[in-house]
Write an enzyme that holds these catalytic residues in place. Structure first.
Site, PDB file in Angstrom:
ATOM      1  N   GLY A 111       3.206  -0.979   4.215  1.00 25.38           N
ATOM      2  CA  GLY A 111       2.828   0.418   4.062  1.00 25.38           C
ATOM      3  C   GLY A 111       4.231   0.741   3.594  1.00 25.38           C
ATOM      4  N   GLY A 112       4.940   1.447   4.543  1.00 25.30           N
ATOM      5  CA  GLY A 112       6.099   1.996   4.527  1.00 25.30           C
ATOM      6  C   GLY A 112       7.185   1.057   3.702  1.00 25.30           C
ATOM      7  N   GLU A 160      -6.666   4.744   7.878  1.00 25.92           N
ATOM      8  CA  GLU A 160      -6.757   6.239   7.490  1.00 25.92           C
ATOM      9  C   GLU A 160      -7.896   6.712   6.778  1.00 25.92           C
ATOM     10  OE1 GLU A 160      -2.936   5.639   5.451  1.00 25.92           O
ATOM     11  OE2 GLU A 160      -1.800   5.246   7.209  1.00 25.92           O
ATOM     12  N   HIS A 195      -9.274   0.995   5.150  1.00 24.22           N
ATOM     13  CA  HIS A 195      -8.231   1.379   5.991  1.00 24.22           C
ATOM     14  C   HIS A 195      -8.405   2.362   6.906  1.00 24.22           C
ATOM     15  CE1 HIS A 195      -4.188   2.725   6.532  1.00 24.22           C
ATOM     16  NE2 HIS A 195      -3.723   1.701   5.894  1.00 24.22           N
ATOM     17  N   SER A 234       3.508  -1.798  10.409  1.00 22.26           N
ATOM     18  CA  SER A 234       5.072  -1.895  10.626  1.00 22.26           C
ATOM     19  C   SER A 234       5.488  -3.281  10.547  1.00 22.26           C
ATOM     20  CB  SER A 234       5.427  -1.365  12.194  1.00 22.26           C
ATOM     21  OG  SER A 234       4.901   0.096  12.439  1.00 22.26           O
ATOM     22  N   GLY A 294       2.264   2.604  10.588  1.00 25.48           N
ATOM     23  CA  GLY A 294       3.444   3.595  10.588  1.00 25.48           C
ATOM     24  C   GLY A 294       4.245   3.935  11.781  1.00 25.48           C
ATOM     25  N   GLU A 345      -5.268  -4.807  10.661  1.00 24.28           N
ATOM     26  CA  GLU A 345      -4.235  -3.986  10.880  1.00 24.28           C
ATOM     27  C   GLU A 345      -4.445  -3.039  12.023  1.00 24.28           C
ATOM     28  OE1 GLU A 345      -2.371  -2.570   6.853  1.00 24.28           O
ATOM     29  OE2 GLU A 345      -4.123  -1.381   6.970  1.00 24.28           O
ATOM     30  N   ASN A 371       0.872  -1.183  -0.021  1.00 20.24           N
ATOM     31  CA  ASN A 371       0.020   0.056   0.029  1.00 20.24           C
ATOM     32  C   ASN A 371       1.045   1.127  -0.022  1.00 20.24           C
ATOM     33  OD1 ASN A 371      -1.907   2.024   0.555  1.00 20.24           O
ATOM     34  ND2 ASN A 371      -2.410   1.364   2.470  1.00 20.24           N
ATOM     35  N   TRP A 372       0.997   1.858  -1.179  1.00 21.74           N
ATOM     36  CA  TRP A 372       2.011   2.885  -1.400  1.00 21.74           C
ATOM     37  C   TRP A 372       1.253   4.040  -0.741  1.00 21.74           C
ATOM     38  CZ3 TRP A 372       4.200   2.317  -7.124  1.00 21.74           C
ATOM     39  CH2 TRP A 372       4.634   1.063  -7.203  1.00 21.74           C
ATOM     40  N   LYS A 373       0.213   4.468  -0.288  1.00 24.01           N
ATOM     41  CA  LYS A 373      -0.455   5.490   0.224  1.00 24.01           C
ATOM     42  C   LYS A 373      -0.226   6.741  -0.663  1.00 24.01           C
ATOM     43  CE  LYS A 373      -0.189   3.298   4.575  1.00 24.01           C
ATOM     44  NZ  LYS A 373      -0.193   3.475   6.116  1.00 24.01           N
TER      45      LYS A 373
HETATM   46  P1  PGA Z   1       2.907   0.467   7.623  1.00 24.20           P
HETATM   47  O1  PGA Z   1       1.395   0.599   7.077  1.00 24.20           O
HETATM   48  O2  PGA Z   1       3.472  -0.877   7.236  1.00 24.20           O
HETATM   49  O3  PGA Z   1       3.775   1.628   7.282  1.00 24.20           O
HETATM   50  O4  PGA Z   1       2.653   0.498   8.996  1.00 24.20           O
HETATM   51  C1  PGA Z   1       0.724  -0.608   6.768  1.00 24.20           C
HETATM   52  C2  PGA Z   1      -0.773   0.054   6.306  1.00 24.20           C
HETATM   53  O5  PGA Z   1      -1.452   1.165   6.597  1.00 24.20           O
HETATM   54  O6  PGA Z   1      -1.464  -0.634   5.277  1.00 24.20           O
END
Ligand code: PGA
Length: 250
Positions: A234-235, A97, A95, A213, A173, A167, A10-12
């Site tokens: 994510g990251g 967010e 998600h 994470s 993050g 998640e 997930n590149w956001k």
């Molecule tokens: P993260 O994000 O790996 O940066 O914690 C995961 C996600 O939000 O899907």
């Protein structure tokens, strides 16, 4: 029952156009014996090129969001039909967010699921509790409600197109991943809920990913759980080497 593993990135809202194209090529050109699914979720504006670059590569393309509406006067929105028409295969719905920063409720997510599945897109449906809920020890009730209110009205046929991603919000993050035991415990709980609602066979087929994470150095331990079918990253999905090493750790 062996479920096909998934590693999804997930590149956001990250990466310039040239960085995104390079990352797509790096993931594509990396050949491995991985027999699971790899999915990348770039920004909307890179999707057409991502689909073209990844054609026949085995790497699938997904979008991070879509409108809950079918079409019409909704300035700035992107519909599931549009995504499907350019060859996008997956969609992230729910998600944290989107829930927290954009006010998406379980009810809205249910509408998005309906419109996505109609087109038909496959869905990675995210659930997970915030920190205060974890500290109060009521995470199972919290996640149950998310599943019940958004997923439980689906038909069996639709549910087959859904992957669940657990998640924990406090892990996203933050550098603070769930322990492998915490992840496995919640994944087993989610599978149990699926069995109650859709029956054991469906529960055994449903892929449940861990996200929050997840990094090259903790991925193998997290993925060892019997009910952990891969990860939503994510990251660490923004760097080809990290993403590839997470795939290798499955
Ligand atoms: P993260 O994000 O790996 O940066 O914690 C995961 C996600 O939000 O899907």
């Amino acid at each position: 029952m062996s479920r096909k593993k998934i590693i999804a990135g997930n590149w956001k809202m990250n990466l310039s156009h040239s960085e995104a194209m390079q990352l797509i090529r790096d993931v594509r050109d990396w050949k491995s014996g991985f027999d699971g699914e790899v999915i990348v979720f770039p920004s909307f504006i890179y999707l057409t090129e991502a689909v073209a670059l990844l054609k026949d590569s085995g790497v699938k393309v997904g979008a991070q969001n879509c409108s809950a509406k079918e079409s019409g006067a909704f300035t700035g929105e992107v519909s599931a039909a549009m995504l499907s028409s350019i060859g996008v295969e997956y969609l992230i719905i729910g998600h944290s967010e989107r829930r927290e920063l954009f006010g998406e409720t379980n009810e809205v997510l249910k509408e998005k699921l309906k419109v996505a599945l109609r087109h038909p897109l496959k869905v990675v449906f995210c659930c997970g509790e915030p920190l205060d809920i974890r500290q109060a020890g009521t995470q199972e009730e919290y996640v149950s409600k998310q599943l019940e209110e958004s997923l439980f009205a689906l038909s069996d046929e639709d549910m087959l197109q859904v992957v669940i991603a657990y998640e924990p919000v406090w892990a996203i993050g933050s550098g603070l991943n769930a322990t492998p035991e915490q992840a496995q415990q919640m994944h087993a709980f989610i599978r149990g809920k699926m069995a109650e609602q859709f029956g054991k066979a469906m529960a055994l087929q449903t892929r449940i990913l861990y996200g929050g994470s997840c990094k090259p150095d903790n991925a193998a331990a997290l993925f060892r759980g019997a009910d952990v079918d891969g990860g939503l990253i994510g990251g660490a999905s923004l760097k080809a080497n990290d993403f590839i090493s997470i795939i290798q750790s499955v």
